[in-house]
Motif scaffolding. Structure first.
Motif, PDB file in Angstrom:
ATOM      1  N   PRO A   1     -13.017 -22.671 -19.972  1.00 17.56           N
ATOM      2  CA  PRO A   1     -11.765 -23.237 -19.453  1.00 17.56           C
ATOM      3  C   PRO A   1     -11.941 -24.702 -19.056  1.00 17.56           C
ATOM      4  O   PRO A   1     -12.926 -25.061 -18.402  1.00 17.56           O
ATOM      5  CB  PRO A   1     -11.485 -22.365 -18.220  1.00 17.56           C
ATOM      6  CG  PRO A   1     -12.814 -21.811 -17.821  1.00 17.56           C
ATOM      7  CD  PRO A   1     -13.588 -21.650 -19.088  1.00 17.56           C
ATOM      8  N   PRO A   2     -11.014 -25.565 -19.460  1.00 16.06           N
ATOM      9  CA  PRO A   2     -11.088 -26.964 -19.014  1.00 16.06           C
ATOM     10  C   PRO A   2     -10.862 -27.058 -17.508  1.00 16.06           C
ATOM     11  O   PRO A   2     -10.354 -26.120 -16.874  1.00 16.06           O
ATOM     12  CB  PRO A   2      -9.952 -27.638 -19.794  1.00 16.06           C
ATOM     13  CG  PRO A   2      -9.039 -26.528 -20.191  1.00 16.06           C
ATOM     14  CD  PRO A   2      -9.882 -25.308 -20.345  1.00 16.06           C
ATOM     15  N   GLY A   3     -11.213 -28.202 -16.924  1.00 18.49           N
ATOM     16  CA  GLY A   3     -11.178 -28.371 -15.480  1.00 18.49           C
ATOM     17  C   GLY A   3      -9.898 -27.928 -14.799  1.00 18.49           C
ATOM     18  O   GLY A   3      -9.939 -27.137 -13.840  1.00 18.49           O
ATOM     19  N   PRO A   4      -8.727 -28.393 -15.253  1.00 19.57           N
ATOM     20  CA  PRO A   4      -7.479 -27.982 -14.585  1.00 19.57           C
ATOM     21  C   PRO A   4      -7.249 -26.463 -14.637  1.00 19.57           C
ATOM     22  O   PRO A   4      -6.784 -25.872 -13.660  1.00 19.57           O
ATOM     23  CB  PRO A   4      -6.404 -28.739 -15.359  1.00 19.57           C
ATOM     24  CG  PRO A   4      -7.108 -29.927 -15.929  1.00 19.57           C
ATOM     25  CD  PRO A   4      -8.489 -29.437 -16.261  1.00 19.57           C
ATOM     26  N   LEU A   5      -7.585 -25.836 -15.776  1.00 22.01           N
ATOM     27  CA  LEU A   5      -7.411 -24.385 -15.875  1.00 22.01           C
ATOM     28  C   LEU A   5      -8.415 -23.639 -15.017  1.00 22.01           C
ATOM     29  O   LEU A   5      -8.102 -22.588 -14.454  1.00 22.01           O
ATOM     30  CB  LEU A   5      -7.529 -23.932 -17.332  1.00 22.01           C
ATOM     31  CG  LEU A   5      -6.274 -24.033 -18.185  1.00 22.01           C
ATOM     32  CD1 LEU A   5      -6.514 -23.401 -19.555  1.00 22.01           C
ATOM     33  CD2 LEU A   5      -5.084 -23.363 -17.516  1.00 22.01           C
ATOM     34  N   LEU A   6      -9.621 -24.193 -14.915  1.00 17.60           N
ATOM     35  CA  LEU A   6     -10.620 -23.554 -14.060  1.00 17.60           C
ATOM     36  C   LEU A   6     -10.152 -23.570 -12.608  1.00 17.60           C
ATOM     37  O   LEU A   6     -10.349 -22.590 -11.865  1.00 17.60           O
ATOM     38  CB  LEU A   6     -11.966 -24.264 -14.198  1.00 17.60           C
ATOM     39  CG  LEU A   6     -13.143 -23.627 -13.446  1.00 17.60           C
ATOM     40  CD1 LEU A   6     -13.355 -22.183 -13.914  1.00 17.60           C
ATOM     41  CD2 LEU A   6     -14.417 -24.442 -13.649  1.00 17.60           C
ATOM     42  N   ALA A   7      -9.497 -24.670 -12.194  1.00 19.22           N
ATOM     43  CA  ALA A   7      -8.959 -24.732 -10.838  1.00 19.22           C
ATOM     44  C   ALA A   7      -7.864 -23.688 -10.650  1.00 19.22           C
ATOM     45  O   ALA A   7      -7.784 -23.025  -9.591  1.00 19.22           O
ATOM     46  CB  ALA A   7      -8.413 -26.133 -10.561  1.00 19.22           C
ATOM     47  N   GLU A   8      -7.013 -23.507 -11.663  1.00 19.78           N
ATOM     48  CA  GLU A   8      -5.968 -22.482 -11.585  1.00 19.78           C
ATOM     49  C   GLU A   8      -6.580 -21.082 -11.519  1.00 19.78           C
ATOM     50  O   GLU A   8      -6.126 -20.219 -10.758  1.00 19.78           O
ATOM     51  CB  GLU A   8      -5.031 -22.584 -12.783  1.00 19.78           C
ATOM     52  CG  GLU A   8      -4.174 -23.833 -12.811  1.00 19.78           C
ATOM     53  CD  GLU A   8      -3.056 -23.813 -11.776  1.00 19.78           C
ATOM     54  OE1 GLU A   8      -2.832 -22.746 -11.164  1.00 19.78           O
ATOM     55  OE2 GLU A   8      -2.430 -24.861 -11.567  1.00 19.78           O
ATOM     56  N   LEU A   9      -7.622 -20.856 -12.313  1.00 23.54           N
ATOM     57  CA  LEU A   9      -8.289 -19.557 -12.305  1.00 23.54           C
ATOM     58  C   LEU A   9      -8.904 -19.268 -10.944  1.00 23.54           C
ATOM     59  O   LEU A   9      -8.853 -18.131 -10.455  1.00 23.54           O
ATOM     60  CB  LEU A   9      -9.355 -19.498 -13.399  1.00 23.54           C
ATOM     61  CG  LEU A   9      -8.842 -19.334 -14.827  1.00 23.54           C
ATOM     62  CD1 LEU A   9      -9.943 -19.646 -15.839  1.00 23.54           C
ATOM     63  CD2 LEU A   9      -8.317 -17.909 -15.046  1.00 23.54           C
ATOM     64  N   ASN A  10      -9.482 -20.295 -10.324  1.00 22.04           N
ATOM     65  CA  ASN A  10     -10.040 -20.109  -8.984  1.00 22.04           C
ATOM     66  C   ASN A  10      -8.960 -19.724  -7.984  1.00 22.04           C
ATOM     67  O   ASN A  10      -9.174 -18.852  -7.134  1.00 22.04           O
ATOM     68  CB  ASN A  10     -10.743 -21.394  -8.531  1.00 22.04           C
ATOM     69  CG  ASN A  10     -12.212 -21.412  -8.897  1.00 22.04           C
ATOM     70  OD1 ASN A  10     -13.017 -20.701  -8.291  1.00 22.04           O
ATOM     71  ND2 ASN A  10     -12.566 -22.204  -9.898  1.00 22.04           N
ATOM     72  N   ALA A  11      -7.791 -20.358  -8.096  1.00 24.54           N
ATOM     73  CA  ALA A  11      -6.692 -20.034  -7.183  1.00 24.54           C
ATOM     74  C   ALA A  11      -6.204 -18.596  -7.404  1.00 24.54           C
ATOM     75  O   ALA A  11      -5.935 -17.861  -6.449  1.00 24.54           O
ATOM     76  CB  ALA A  11      -5.548 -21.024  -7.383  1.00 24.54           C
ATOM     77  N   ILE A  12      -6.111 -18.206  -8.680  1.00 20.82           N
ATOM     78  CA  ILE A  12      -5.687 -16.839  -8.995  1.00 20.82           C
ATOM     79  C   ILE A  12      -6.723 -15.838  -8.493  1.00 20.82           C
ATOM     80  O   ILE A  12      -6.377 -14.804  -7.916  1.00 20.82           O
ATOM     81  CB  ILE A  12      -5.469 -16.688 -10.518  1.00 20.82           C
ATOM     82  CG1 ILE A  12      -4.298 -17.544 -10.975  1.00 20.82           C
ATOM     83  CG2 ILE A  12      -5.228 -15.215 -10.888  1.00 20.82           C
ATOM     84  CD1 ILE A  12      -4.195 -17.681 -12.491  1.00 20.82           C
ATOM     85  N   TRP A  13      -8.006 -16.160  -8.712  1.00 26.16           N
ATOM     86  CA  TRP A  13      -9.066 -15.249  -8.256  1.00 26.16           C
ATOM     87  C   TRP A  13      -9.031 -15.077  -6.746  1.00 26.16           C
ATOM     88  O   TRP A  13      -9.149 -13.950  -6.236  1.00 26.16           O
ATOM     89  CB  TRP A  13     -10.434 -15.769  -8.695  1.00 26.16           C
ATOM     90  CG  TRP A  13     -11.539 -14.831  -8.307  1.00 26.16           C
ATOM     91  CD1 TRP A  13     -12.027 -13.787  -9.014  1.00 26.16           C
ATOM     92  CD2 TRP A  13     -12.273 -14.838  -7.073  1.00 26.16           C
ATOM     93  NE1 TRP A  13     -13.007 -13.127  -8.311  1.00 26.16           N
ATOM     94  CE2 TRP A  13     -13.184 -13.745  -7.116  1.00 26.16           C
ATOM     95  CE3 TRP A  13     -12.250 -15.646  -5.932  1.00 26.16           C
ATOM     96  CZ2 TRP A  13     -14.060 -13.456  -6.069  1.00 26.16           C
ATOM     97  CZ3 TRP A  13     -13.109 -15.365  -4.885  1.00 26.16           C
ATOM     98  CH2 TRP A  13     -14.008 -14.276  -4.970  1.00 26.16           C
TER      99      TRP A  13
END
Length: 278
Positions: free
Chosen positions: A258-270
């Motif tokens: 996942p690119p940086g912005p999506l990784l940040a979104e994934l962290n928020a979802i997690w």
């Protein structure tokens, strides 16, 4: 003298084990699994097992051994029972010798096989490998119908689902467009059963728009160990891409690059799904 007779003689001092304090079979379990099982139902003197509400009797002629503290265990094999398994009937002889009667079903109906501790199995001899057929034809017909229905349900649970119709991660993994994209994203991690099968506890899927792209959001975890083994993912159905974030034994890692912005979104979802707000 049969091998069962040898067993009965060896256990003579235990033959009158009481059923006091037994859990006993529930009425529905007794209706399904109770009654007479025999090596040959047509012969009255055939070796037999009689399953009653509070006890189970193994008999040959006028010789008998009584198994008390009888209870039923539908989850005896956990999450992966043998395909023909119906129930395990558990009991003890005089509170010292464990006895297990496994009730299975095949195309002819129900049958029971005996198992137990070392003393029980040594004295049962060949009868420890025998099939005692249920002598109730109505129960046999019902068992066959139940097994057929269970196999049909299992087949339906493995059947592909139309792309875009999945409502739950256990259905999403059967989407023929999602599955190969997901397996590519996982790489070697796909060999981890709960990840590869997505068969653990999970909320329903939801949709989320991120950076102008519509994603399907999935969260799921390992059965019986959600706290330490869980995952979230974003599925871009239009492009066939999957990006995810995984926790295994306390260690976090992304998959699908996942690119940086999506990784940040994934962290928020997690954090929302599994991190208790952390």
């Amino acid at each position: 003298m049969s091998k069962l007779s040898g067993f009965l003689l060896a256990m003579l001092g235990l033959a009158l084990a009481g059923a006091a304090g037994a859990q006993g079979l529930r009425p529905d379990a007794l209706a399904m699994f109770g009654g007479r099982y025999a090596l040959d139902c047509a012969k009255a003197d055939s070796p037999r097992v009689l399953v009653e509400a509070q006890q189970m009797r193994i008999e040959q002629g006028n010789q008998r051994i009584t198994v008390g503290t009888l209870d039923s265990a539908f989850s005896y094999f956990g999450q992966n029972p043998p395909p023909d398994f119906r129930v395990a009937l558990l009991g003890q002889v005089k509170g010292r010798h464990e006895v297990i009667a496994l009730v299975n079903a095949d195309g002819k109906g129900q049958y029971l096989s005996l198992d137990g501790d070392r003393t029980v199995m040594a004295n049962l001899g060949a009868l420890g490998q025998a099939k005692f057929r249920h002598c109730n034809e109505a129960a046999n017909r019902q068992a066959v119908a139940d097994q057929q229905a269970a196999k049909q349900a299992e087949a339906a649970a493995r059947a592909p689902v139309a792309p875009g119709t999945a409502k739950h991660p256990s259905e999403l993994i059967r989407d023929p467009r999602f599955k190969p994209a997901y397996r590519r994203a996982l790489g070697p991690l796909s060999r981890t059963p709960w990840l590869g099968e997505m068969n653990g506890p999970a909320p329903d899927l939801r949709q989320q728009r991120i950076g102008g792209v519509d994603y399907t959001v999935a969260a799921f975890c390992q059965p019986h160990d959600c706290g330490d083994n869980n995952a979230v993912l974003l599925y871009d159905a239009a492009q066939g891409r999957v990006f995810g974030l995984l926790q295994q034994k306390g260690r976090m890692q992304g998959f699908g690059s996942p690119p940086g912005p999506l990784l940040a979104e994934l962290n928020a979802i997690w954090r929302k799904e599994w991190g208790q707000g952390r």
